[in-house]
Scaffold this motif. Structure first.
Motif, PDB file in Angstrom:
ATOM      1  N   ARG A  81       8.092  -6.456   6.767  1.00 54.66           N
ATOM      2  CA  ARG A  81       8.092  -5.826   8.088  1.00 54.66           C
ATOM      3  C   ARG A  81       9.381  -5.052   8.357  1.00 54.66           C
ATOM      4  O   ARG A  81       9.470  -4.317   9.335  1.00 54.66           O
ATOM      5  CB  ARG A  81       7.882  -6.895   9.177  1.00 54.66           C
ATOM      6  CG  ARG A  81       6.474  -7.431   9.248  1.00 54.66           C
ATOM      7  CD  ARG A  81       6.257  -8.263  10.503  1.00 54.66           C
ATOM      8  NE  ARG A  81       6.949  -9.532  10.451  1.00 54.66           N
ATOM      9  CZ  ARG A  81       6.409 -10.671   9.993  1.00 54.66           C
ATOM     10  NH1 ARG A  81       5.165 -10.670   9.536  1.00 54.66           N
ATOM     11  NH2 ARG A  81       7.087 -11.796   9.993  1.00 54.66           N
ATOM     12  N   THR A  82      10.366  -5.236   7.487  1.00 57.01           N
ATOM     13  CA  THR A  82      11.686  -4.650   7.716  1.00 57.01           C
ATOM     14  C   THR A  82      11.993  -3.492   6.777  1.00 57.01           C
ATOM     15  O   THR A  82      12.479  -2.450   7.206  1.00 57.01           O
ATOM     16  CB  THR A  82      12.778  -5.735   7.565  1.00 57.01           C
ATOM     17  OG1 THR A  82      12.495  -6.814   8.458  1.00 57.01           O
ATOM     18  CG2 THR A  82      14.150  -5.177   7.866  1.00 57.01           C
ATOM     19  N   VAL A  83      11.708  -3.665   5.478  1.00 56.82           N
ATOM     20  CA  VAL A  83      12.117  -2.668   4.484  1.00 56.82           C
ATOM     21  C   VAL A  83      11.149  -1.490   4.477  1.00 56.82           C
ATOM     22  O   VAL A  83      10.061  -1.540   5.050  1.00 56.82           O
ATOM     23  CB  VAL A  83      12.194  -3.296   3.073  1.00 56.82           C
ATOM     24  CG1 VAL A  83      13.190  -4.430   3.047  1.00 56.82           C
ATOM     25  CG2 VAL A  83      10.814  -3.776   2.612  1.00 56.82           C
ATOM     26  N   LYS A  84      11.556  -0.422   3.781  1.00 58.97           N
ATOM     27  CA  LYS A  84      10.730   0.780   3.702  1.00 58.97           C
ATOM     28  C   LYS A  84      10.184   1.030   2.299  1.00 58.97           C
ATOM     29  O   LYS A  84       9.427   1.985   2.108  1.00 58.97           O
ATOM     30  CB  LYS A  84      11.524   2.001   4.184  1.00 58.97           C
ATOM     31  CG  LYS A  84      11.681   2.065   5.694  1.00 58.97           C
ATOM     32  CD  LYS A  84      12.146   3.455   6.115  1.00 58.97           C
ATOM     33  CE  LYS A  84      12.019   3.638   7.621  1.00 58.97           C
ATOM     34  NZ  LYS A  84      12.384   5.024   8.016  1.00 58.97           N
ATOM     35  N   THR A  85      10.602   0.239   1.334  1.00 62.12           N
ATOM     36  CA  THR A  85      10.026   0.338  -0.013  1.00 62.12           C
ATOM     37  C   THR A  85       9.698  -1.065  -0.503  1.00 62.12           C
ATOM     38  O   THR A  85      10.529  -1.968  -0.405  1.00 62.12           O
ATOM     39  CB  THR A  85      10.988   1.011  -1.002  1.00 62.12           C
ATOM     40  OG1 THR A  85      11.224   2.358  -0.596  1.00 62.12           O
ATOM     41  CG2 THR A  85      10.400   1.041  -2.407  1.00 62.12           C
ATOM     42  N   PHE A  86       8.495  -1.224  -1.018  1.00 64.23           N
ATOM     43  CA  PHE A  86       8.008  -2.515  -1.510  1.00 64.23           C
ATOM     44  C   PHE A  86       7.602  -2.330  -2.968  1.00 64.23           C
ATOM     45  O   PHE A  86       6.674  -1.579  -3.273  1.00 64.23           O
ATOM     46  CB  PHE A  86       6.830  -2.973  -0.651  1.00 64.23           C
ATOM     47  CG  PHE A  86       6.048  -4.114  -1.227  1.00 64.23           C
ATOM     48  CD1 PHE A  86       6.642  -5.332  -1.483  1.00 64.23           C
ATOM     49  CD2 PHE A  86       4.694  -3.980  -1.509  1.00 64.23           C
ATOM     50  CE1 PHE A  86       5.915  -6.392  -2.016  1.00 64.23           C
ATOM     51  CE2 PHE A  86       3.955  -5.022  -2.036  1.00 64.23           C
ATOM     52  CZ  PHE A  86       4.567  -6.231  -2.286  1.00 64.23           C
ATOM     53  N   LEU A  87       8.320  -2.985  -3.863  1.00 67.74           N
ATOM     54  CA  LEU A  87       8.032  -2.917  -5.297  1.00 67.74           C
ATOM     55  C   LEU A  87       7.521  -4.286  -5.727  1.00 67.74           C
ATOM     56  O   LEU A  87       8.294  -5.174  -6.078  1.00 67.74           O
ATOM     57  CB  LEU A  87       9.293  -2.534  -6.083  1.00 67.74           C
ATOM     58  CG  LEU A  87       9.946  -1.198  -5.703  1.00 67.74           C
ATOM     59  CD1 LEU A  87      11.293  -1.041  -6.383  1.00 67.74           C
ATOM     60  CD2 LEU A  87       9.029  -0.042  -6.041  1.00 67.74           C
ATOM     61  N   GLY A  88       6.202  -4.464  -5.659  1.00 68.09           N
ATOM     62  CA  GLY A  88       5.594  -5.761  -5.933  1.00 68.09           C
ATOM     63  C   GLY A  88       5.401  -5.997  -7.420  1.00 68.09           C
ATOM     64  O   GLY A  88       4.642  -5.278  -8.074  1.00 68.09           O
ATOM     65  N   LEU A  89       6.096  -6.987  -7.940  1.00 68.51           N
ATOM     66  CA  LEU A  89       5.966  -7.323  -9.362  1.00 68.51           C
ATOM     67  C   LEU A  89       4.706  -8.148  -9.595  1.00 68.51           C
ATOM     68  O   LEU A  89       4.317  -8.977  -8.765  1.00 68.51           O
ATOM     69  CB  LEU A  89       7.193  -8.093  -9.842  1.00 68.51           C
ATOM     70  CG  LEU A  89       8.499  -7.291  -9.886  1.00 68.51           C
ATOM     71  CD1 LEU A  89       9.675  -8.207 -10.175  1.00 68.51           C
ATOM     72  CD2 LEU A  89       8.425  -6.201 -10.935  1.00 68.51           C
ATOM     73  N   SER A  90       4.093  -7.926 -10.735  1.00 59.12           N
ATOM     74  CA  SER A  90       2.827  -8.575 -11.063  1.00 59.12           C
ATOM     75  C   SER A  90       2.991  -9.438 -12.307  1.00 59.12           C
ATOM     76  O   SER A  90       3.476  -8.962 -13.342  1.00 59.12           O
ATOM     77  CB  SER A  90       1.746  -7.505 -11.297  1.00 59.12           C
ATOM     78  OG  SER A  90       0.658  -8.026 -12.010  1.00 59.12           O
ATOM     79  N   ALA A  91       2.588 -10.708 -12.205  1.00 61.74           N
ATOM     80  CA  ALA A  91       2.635 -11.587 -13.374  1.00 61.74           C
ATOM     81  C   ALA A  91       1.687 -11.096 -14.454  1.00 61.74           C
ATOM     82  O   ALA A  91       1.974 -11.215 -15.660  1.00 61.74           O
ATOM     83  CB  ALA A  91       2.286 -13.017 -12.954  1.00 61.74           C
ATOM     84  N   ASP A  92       0.557 -10.521 -14.053  1.00 61.92           N
ATOM     85  CA  ASP A  92      -0.422 -10.024 -15.015  1.00 61.92           C
ATOM     86  C   ASP A  92       0.153  -8.868 -15.825  1.00 61.92           C
ATOM     87  O   ASP A  92       0.015  -8.816 -17.044  1.00 61.92           O
ATOM     88  CB  ASP A  92      -1.685  -9.581 -14.273  1.00 61.92           C
ATOM     89  CG  ASP A  92      -2.787  -9.134 -15.227  1.00 61.92           C
ATOM     90  OD1 ASP A  92      -3.109  -9.903 -16.149  1.00 61.92           O
ATOM     91  OD2 ASP A  92      -3.305  -8.019 -15.056  1.00 61.92           O
ATOM     92  N   ARG A  93       0.831  -7.933 -15.158  1.00 63.47           N
ATOM     93  CA  ARG A  93       1.435  -6.806 -15.876  1.00 63.47           C
ATOM     94  C   ARG A  93       2.596  -7.274 -16.742  1.00 63.47           C
ATOM     95  O   ARG A  93       2.810  -6.766 -17.846  1.00 63.47           O
ATOM     96  CB  ARG A  93       1.897  -5.732 -14.893  1.00 63.47           C
ATOM     97  CG  ARG A  93       0.748  -4.977 -14.251  1.00 63.47           C
ATOM     98  CD  ARG A  93       1.237  -3.965 -13.229  1.00 63.47           C
ATOM     99  NE  ARG A  93       1.914  -2.835 -13.830  1.00 63.47           N
ATOM    100  CZ  ARG A  93       1.314  -1.745 -14.305  1.00 63.47           C
ATOM    101  NH1 ARG A  93      -0.012  -1.655 -14.267  1.00 63.47           N
ATOM    102  NH2 ARG A  93       2.009  -0.754 -14.801  1.00 63.47           N
ATOM    103  N   ALA A  94       3.357  -8.241 -16.262  1.00 66.02           N
ATOM    104  CA  ALA A  94       4.454  -8.775 -17.068  1.00 66.02           C
ATOM    105  C   ALA A  94       3.917  -9.469 -18.315  1.00 66.02           C
ATOM    106  O   ALA A  94       4.504  -9.370 -19.404  1.00 66.02           O
ATOM    107  CB  ALA A  94       5.283  -9.748 -16.230  1.00 66.02           C
TER     108      ALA A  94
END
Length: 604
Positions: free
Chosen positions: A432-445
């Motif tokens: 709710r605060t930041v302007k960029t969200f870089l969601g890491l994925s266990a599946d992609r890792a």
């Protein structure tokens, strides 16, 4: 200790929360005590070496005649009746030349210095200066006798490694002051170099070191008085990571978060961001991570070559508090880091602060809140979690300083949600605060994709905010093209979900081509090779050229009448792009791969 008046005594101990009972002065009044003031608890039981321990603590809550304080160290051996002395200052850090290259704990104790003196098992109750008091710095004044100055103005400079370290008027000075005396030469940080006379006629001696309370923004008074000005971020912080710079940019002076489960690559990603981003100063705050990860950081950074010359540690400050350290120090560490970051921003430098991880910081707040018996919020986090997270990220930003230079503080916080659950309170408050969200994925890792950022759940509000910059430096229709490619990824994911049920035979050729395009985009542009000398860092100009070539290749396909032909074409196209990614731009192989890719799109 005998010279310092005793103002309180210990009345109760609950882990690191200690209740103290204030004493009365000669007039029968309780000694004054304020929230966030630092006090020292002096246990009567002495350690084996006979040294009087002074346990630093911060006042959390003041009641009539009593106060609750959080102790930043282990409270073993603290007893009711032990002496408490006041420092008459808020929890503060020392700001001045000598910060760069240091490894501190959450209270700005230099860990390498303490380890050299006492071994790696640090004794309790040490009081060590955050900045070396013996080192001399060549001070070059930039003001003359009679000059009129105000808080935050530059008085002079010293050379700190490769940077001009500006010595500024103390940030808490009220009104204008006149320079009545100044000296040039080599001095310690505690030697007066300038003398000021304020509007009330009082003289102030200014050293190269000043102290500032960590819970108050450095530029708070400067902004209120109009000496400095907060600006709107207008350009990206280029990381040389294609997925971030192109699809999910972070503005200079902006905020971002990187949530992800264990093993998803947060440490590698933040290491490469700090190494290759176009910033001047890097501040790493390890607030509560596992000791193994922190040890890796503090041992690797001094040896990591900096693309700008020297080692990365030459322009880095590390604030280190592992999960085995006291909870209170972990909670304070992030404020120590952000205060040092604001100090360098006020000099006009671009600063990157990486907090790893804010989940541990929030958990420290939760433990402290529980011991204070406050009413809990969701998942037992304090009810003020949301406002605390917001107040933290709001200290980032782009500032025009007193002398007209522009300084930025970009804050990237990593979040470690339990079980990768992005719905938990810390992640949601951060989103709710930041302007960029870089969601890491266990599946992609798990599939060895780097960076393992899931483009289908990630987002950046800076893509639209920086559209003018992208139109000027990339392409006039850059942002619409990026949105189109993001849409392609979503459509490709829908086709893949369908194919998992029906197989390739259950989708049309048109849908199959959509899926192949999205796979190609993912594999050749969103993913990089962190072990390849060329692909590990991609300048923005090369990203632009590659993106143009890729979009043309996906739009101008040859006649692919069967799925087999489509499969062969995209296997060949992907292979050529990967070879291109691994090849230096000034090599003949680069031109050859480029021409082969362009030839693939021509009709046969």
């Amino acid at each position: 200790m005998n010279a310092t008046p005793v103002t309180a005594r210990v009345a109760g101990v609950r882990d690191d929360i200690v209740t103290i009972r204030l004493m009365k002065d000669d007039e029968g009044e309780f000694f004054a005590l304020v929230k966030n003031e630092v006090v020292y608890i002096c246990p009567a039981r002495l350690p084996a070496d006979g040294r009087q321990e002074r346990l630093q603590a911060e006042v959390l809550r003041v009641r009539h005649g009593e106060a609750d304080v959080q102790v930043f160290e282990n409270t073993r051996g603290v007893s009711i009746g032990d002496v408490v002395v006041q420092s008459s200052r808020l929890l503060s850090v020392a700001l001045g030349p000598g910060l760069l290259g240091q490894i501190y704990d959450g209270l700005q104790n230099p860990l390498e210095l303490i380890a050299g003196q006492h071994g790696f098992f640090l004794p309790r109750g040490l009081d060590v200066d955050g900045i070396d008091q013996q080192q001399h710095w060549a001070f070059q004044p930039l003001v003359k006798i009679g000059s009129r100055v105000k808080a935050g103005d530059v008085l002079g400079k010293v050379q700190e490694r490769r940077f001009n370290h500006k010595i500024m008027v103390p940030f808490n000075l009220r009104g204008e002051a006149e320079v009545t005396w100044v000296q040039e030469g080599s001095f310690t940080v505690t030697t007066p170099v300038v003398r000021l006379r304020d509007q009330q006629g009082q003289e102030h001696e200014v050293c190269m070191q000043q102290f500032w309370p960590v819970r108050v923004p450095v530029n708070r008074d400067l902004l209120r008085a109009g000496y400095s000005e907060r600006m709107y971020p207008h350009e990206p912080m280029l990381t040389t990571i294609r997925l971030i710079d192109t699809f999910f940019p972070v503005a200079k002076g902006g905020t971002a978060c990187i949530p992800g489960p264990f093993g998803a690559g947060k440490t590698v990603l933040q290491s490469l961001i700090s190494r290759y981003s176009d910033v001047d100063i890097v501040i790493i705050v390890a607030c509560g991570e596992r000791a193994g990860e922190v040890v890796e950081t503090i041992t690797e950074f001094p040896k990591t070559p900096d693309p700008k010359g020297g080692t990365l540690m030459d322009r880095t400050v590390i604030i280190c508090n592992t999960s085995s350290m006291p909870v209170a120090a972990r909670e304070a560490s992030i404020y120590t880091g952000i205060t040092i970051s604001e100090y360098y921003r006020q000099m006009g430098y671009n600063v990157l602060l990486i907090a790893d991880s804010t989940s541990r910081w929030a958990q420290a707040m939760r433990e402290t809140s529980g011991r204070l018996e406050e009413i809990p919020g969701e998942e037992a986090f304090p009810a003020y979690l949301d406002s605390a997270v917001r107040a933290l990220y709001e200290r980032a930003g782009l500032i025009r300083t007193n002398d007209g230079s522009m300084g930025s503080l970009t804050l990237i916080g990593t979040v470690s949600p339990a079980g990768g659950n992005f719905e938990e309170p810390v992640t949601q408050s951060t989103l709710r605060t930041v302007k960029t969200f870089l969601g890491l994925s266990a599946d992609r890792a798990y599939k060895r994709a780097y960076p393992a950022v899931d483009p289908l759940i990630s987002w950046s509000r800076y893509l639209e905010q920086l559209e003018t910059w992208f139109a000027e430096h990339m392409d006039k229709d850059w942002v619409p093209q990026v949105r189109e490619m993001l849409l392609l990824l979503r459509k490709g994911e829908e086709v893949q979900q369908m194919m998992q049920v029906t197989g390739e035979e259950g989708v049309t050729l048109e849908d199959y081509l959509l899926w192949q395009k999205s796979q190609c985009l993912d594999q050749v542009y969103l993913q990089q090779d962190a072990f390849d000398a060329v692909d590990i860092s991609v300048p923005i100009a090369r990203q632009r050229d590659l993106f143009r070539l890729l979009t043309r290749s996906l739009e101008n396909l040859p006649a692919l009448t069967t799925k087999e032909l489509a499969r062969k074409h995209f296997v060949h196209l992907t292979s050529l792009f990967r070879n291109l990614n691994y090849t230096r731009q000034d090599s003949p192989e680069y031109q050859r791969y480029w021409q082969e890719i362009e030839a693939l799109g021509k009709p046969h």
